[in-house]
Design a protein around this motif. Structure first.
Motif, PDB file in Angstrom:
ATOM      1  N   LEU A  93     -24.835  -9.454 -12.121  1.00  0.00           N
ATOM      2  CA  LEU A  93     -25.426  -8.957 -10.689  1.00  0.00           C
ATOM      3  C   LEU A  93     -25.732 -10.119 -10.193  1.00  0.00           C
ATOM      4  CD1 LEU A  93     -26.234  -6.583  -8.948  1.00  0.00           C
ATOM      5  CD2 LEU A  93     -28.465  -6.623 -10.196  1.00  0.00           C
ATOM      6  N   ILE A  94     -25.093 -10.330  -8.801  1.00  0.00           N
ATOM      7  CA  ILE A  94     -25.396 -11.503  -8.001  1.00  0.00           C
ATOM      8  C   ILE A  94     -25.778 -10.981  -6.595  1.00  0.00           C
ATOM      9  CG2 ILE A  94     -24.471 -13.596  -6.964  1.00  0.00           C
ATOM     10  CD1 ILE A  94     -22.608 -13.821  -9.493  1.00  0.00           C
ATOM     11  N   ALA A  95     -26.943 -11.228  -5.902  1.00  0.00           N
ATOM     12  CA  ALA A  95     -27.318 -10.976  -4.778  1.00  0.00           C
ATOM     13  C   ALA A  95     -27.176  -9.194  -4.375  1.00  0.00           C
ATOM     14  CB  ALA A  95     -26.580 -11.677  -3.621  1.00  0.00           C
ATOM     15  N   GLY A  96     -27.477  -8.491  -5.505  1.00  0.00           N
ATOM     16  CA  GLY A  96     -27.463  -7.235  -5.406  1.00  0.00           C
ATOM     17  C   GLY A  96     -26.104  -6.539  -5.498  1.00  0.00           C
ATOM     18  N   HIS A 138     -16.819 -10.330   0.366  1.00  0.00           N
ATOM     19  CA  HIS A 138     -17.621 -10.050  -0.773  1.00  0.00           C
ATOM     20  C   HIS A 138     -16.897 -10.232  -2.220  1.00  0.00           C
ATOM     21  CE1 HIS A 138     -20.369  -8.142  -3.445  1.00  0.00           C
ATOM     22  NE2 HIS A 138     -19.301  -7.227  -3.800  1.00  0.00           N
ATOM     23  N   VAL A 139     -17.260 -11.378  -2.780  1.00  0.00           N
ATOM     24  CA  VAL A 139     -16.415 -11.666  -4.041  1.00  0.00           C
ATOM     25  C   VAL A 139     -16.948 -10.482  -5.037  1.00  0.00           C
ATOM     26  CG1 VAL A 139     -15.992 -13.231  -5.970  1.00  0.00           C
ATOM     27  CG2 VAL A 139     -16.176 -14.047  -3.293  1.00  0.00           C
ATOM     28  N   LEU A 145     -24.917 -19.635  -7.547  1.00  0.00           N
ATOM     29  CA  LEU A 145     -24.905 -20.758  -6.569  1.00  0.00           C
ATOM     30  C   LEU A 145     -23.682 -20.730  -5.857  1.00  0.00           C
ATOM     31  CD1 LEU A 145     -26.805 -23.175  -8.958  1.00  0.00           C
ATOM     32  CD2 LEU A 145     -27.705 -21.854  -6.930  1.00  0.00           C
ATOM     33  N   LEU A 146     -22.581 -20.494  -6.912  1.00  0.00           N
ATOM     34  CA  LEU A 146     -21.216 -20.728  -6.026  1.00  0.00           C
ATOM     35  C   LEU A 146     -21.188 -19.513  -5.129  1.00  0.00           C
ATOM     36  CD1 LEU A 146     -18.392 -21.780  -5.725  1.00  0.00           C
ATOM     37  CD2 LEU A 146     -17.712 -20.372  -7.817  1.00  0.00           C
TER      38      LEU A 146
END
Length: 131
Positions: A75-78, A56-57, A45-46
């Motif tokens: 794994l966040i948003a691919g 891209h963090v 969410l953050l």
């Protein structure tokens, strides 16, 4: 017979307040008020709420003492985000976000159990021009 389509429940929005961008670096770049101490739920969410200018963090560092156990990679948003959990960190209530080639951002983490009025005050202070 008619079919009623139901919308899936809306995903919560990150409670985030960022400081205005300025020419000088800041010690705290804003504040984040997660709903729980579960990084598996809260970090996507953050990351999804951050401005595109942050890039891209790929890394985050948190104090291990205040968060539930979680893996070292998410794994966040691919994309893979490496999570560094530091026990007894001197920055107990912050999260450090890293984006290669773009920079580092430190956010004050308002504990989830803080009352809304207090959390709003803390977040506003952290995002104020002069902090």
């Amino acid at each position: 017979m008619s079919t009623v389509l139901q919308r899936p429940p809306a995903q919560p929005v990150a409670r985030l307040r960022l400081a205005p961008h300025g020419p000088r670096p800041r010690r705290i770049d804003g504040a984040w008020w997660p709903r729980s101490r579960d990084l598996m739920i809260e970090l996507p969410l953050l990351i999804g709420a951050l401005p595109p200018t942050w890039g891209h963090v790929t890394g985050a560092a948190v104090n291990a003492d205040i968060w539930a156990a979680s893996p070292g990679r998410l794994l966040i948003a691919g994309h893979v985000l490496r999570l560094r959990r530091e026990p007894g960190s001197r920055n107990r209530h912050t999260i450090c976000l890293l984006s290669p080639g773009r920079g580092r951002w430190d956010l004050l983490v308002v504990p989830p159990e803080v009352a809304a009025c207090d959390a709003e005050r803390l977040m506003a202070a952290a995002a104020a021009e002069v902090c």
